[in-house]
Design an enzyme around this catalytic site. Structure first.
Site, PDB file in Angstrom:
ATOM      1  CG  HIS A 206      61.845  42.409 -19.948  1.00 16.52           C
ATOM      2  ND1 HIS A 206      61.404  41.824 -21.109  1.00 16.52           N
ATOM      3  CD2 HIS A 206      63.155  42.089 -19.831  1.00 16.52           C
ATOM      4  CE1 HIS A 206      62.417  41.166 -21.680  1.00 16.52           C
ATOM      5  NE2 HIS A 206      63.495  41.317 -20.914  1.00 16.52           N
ATOM      6  CD  GLU A 207      65.701  43.162 -17.202  1.00 17.54           C
ATOM      7  OE1 GLU A 207      66.257  42.084 -16.944  1.00 17.54           O
ATOM      8  OE2 GLU A 207      65.694  43.663 -18.341  1.00 17.54           O
ATOM      9  CG  HIS A 210      64.498  37.809 -17.944  1.00 16.78           C
ATOM     10  ND1 HIS A 210      64.291  36.918 -18.962  1.00 16.78           N
ATOM     11  CD2 HIS A 210      64.827  38.985 -18.535  1.00 16.78           C
ATOM     12  CE1 HIS A 210      64.481  37.531 -20.122  1.00 16.78           C
ATOM     13  NE2 HIS A 210      64.800  38.785 -19.894  1.00 16.78           N
ATOM     14  CD  GLU A 286      65.556  38.663 -23.228  1.00 16.94           C
ATOM     15  OE1 GLU A 286      64.803  39.524 -22.727  1.00 16.94           O
ATOM     16  OE2 GLU A 286      66.593  38.271 -22.676  1.00 16.94           O
TER      17      GLU A 286
HETATM   18 ZN   LIG Z   1      65.316  40.389 -21.094  1.00 14.07          ZN
END
Ligand SMILES: [Zn+2]
Length: 362
Positions: A206-207, A210, A286
């Site tokens: 997930h990071e 981003h 997100e």
């Molecule tokens: Zn996030």
């Protein structure tokens, strides 16, 4: 909003400025003195609420393990960082206001983009280590797996750091930040203790999403467009309020540094009114980072159980009311995120993948 309003209506701000200007002090010294005095008084006024919200409540729910001394030390360090920042930079918008009373908002907004970009780059390297130790990762096996995932995501040459957050908090975090030589992957030791390796990889996916999807840069561009717009509204409202209440405030033009609380108050109002848009944009990014993580790890179960553990530990509400979401939530609700983890598997059903072209095969 109440605290800056208090500075204004009591004339306190004008008194601080009179103290700061002294007898023929250079203007730069006046602005710097005002900034330090204002921040010190504001710190004292907000200290009880900060203590209650940031210490008492967190301890009541078992979310913090910080000692009072360390909490106060961090609060004072934060104040120090704010003072240094204000002394270094507050004169810039005030110089623009004095030189160009009608267009300062535009010039300030345009300057804000490089400034915000620079801060986003510098803060993780210069400011964050003031509060905690950034060391190498202790678990070499995990480090190798994260490194391999980063390599697949096209993030090479980043150092992986473990932060000793466990003496402050029981909440968890992990992120990817920086550019080129300052690129780094950071995990709090609290998240390493809480999640198993597969779950940690889902979080790191997930990071990395981003990072690879340029969410920081997109956020910066949109926020600077928003900043110019907000500064224009603040400019109009502030001048109208000074014309109407200048006598009570104790200053008659915006370029008087005594207007700091007026600008802060109007900024708070603008942010409050704009937060549904800002939050909606954040929730979208997100969600896409979640999608990136699922596509690169294909480990739906680990992603879902990671969210379950985070929900239990952070005591977040699984399905908050819609108005809480719109006004307060920067992330989709944890319930929605878990549902997405359970459902999204286009690599099994033959559906289209959105980000597969951005990373290599395992
Ligand atoms: Zn996030």
């Amino acid at each position: 909003m109440a605290v800056p309003a208090l500075f204004l209506v009591t004339g306190l701000s004008a008194r601080i400025r009179r103290f700061a200007s002294g007898r023929g002090r250079p203007w730069l010294v006046e602005v710097a003195t005002y900034a330090v005095a204002f921040l010190a008084i504001e710190f004292l006024l907000t200290l009880p609420l900060r203590y209650y919200a940031g210490f008492v409540r967190l301890h009541a729910y078992g979310l913090s393990v910080q000692t009072f001394g360390r909490w106060l030390g961090d609060a004072l360090k934060g104040l120090g960082v704010e003072m240094v920042g204000a002394v270094l930079f507050l004169w810039v918008p005030y110089l623009l206001m004095a030189r160009s009373p009608r267009r300062w908002w535009l010039y300030t907004g345009l300057l804000a983009l490089p400034f915000a970009g620079f801060s986003a780059l510098i803060a993780p390297i210069v400011v964050d280590p003031l509060f905690n130790d950034f060391g190498p990762m202790k678990n070499g096996h995990l480090e190798a797996r994260i490194d391999a995932l980063a390599h697949r995501a096209g993030i090479d040459g980043g150092k992986i750091f473990e932060v000793d957050k466990s003496k402050d908090t029981r909440t968890v975090n992990a992120y990817v930040t920086g550019l080129f030589g300052t690129r780094r992957i950071v995990l709090w030791d609290t998240i390493i203790a809480k999640l198993d390796e597969d779950e940690l990889l889902a979080v790191m996916g997930h990071e990395m999403g981003h990072y690879v999807l340029n969410h920081v840069a997109q956020g910066l561009v949109l926020s600077s467009i928003g900043t110019v717009f907000a500064l224009y509204l603040i400019h109009r409202a502030a001048n109208a309020l000074i014309r109407r209440f200048g006598g009570r405030f104790g200053f008659d033009r915006l370029s008087d540094v005594a207007s700091v609380p007026l600008l802060l108050l109007l900024a708070q109002v603008t942010i409050f009114l704009g937060s549904p848009v800002i939050n909606g944009f954040s929730r979208h990014m997100e969600h896409e980072a979640d999608r990136f993580s699922l596509e690169i790890t294909r480990d739906n179960r680990a992603a879902a159980t990671a969210f379950v553990k985070l929900q239990e530990d952070n005591l977040s509400v699984p399905y908050p009311d819609w108005w809480v979401q719109i006004w307060r939530s920067t992330h989709p609700s944890i319930g929605e995120r878990i549902e997405f983890c359970n459902e999204y598997r286009p690599w099994e059903t033959g559906g289209p993948m959105r980000y597969a072209s951005l990373f290599g095969e395992p």
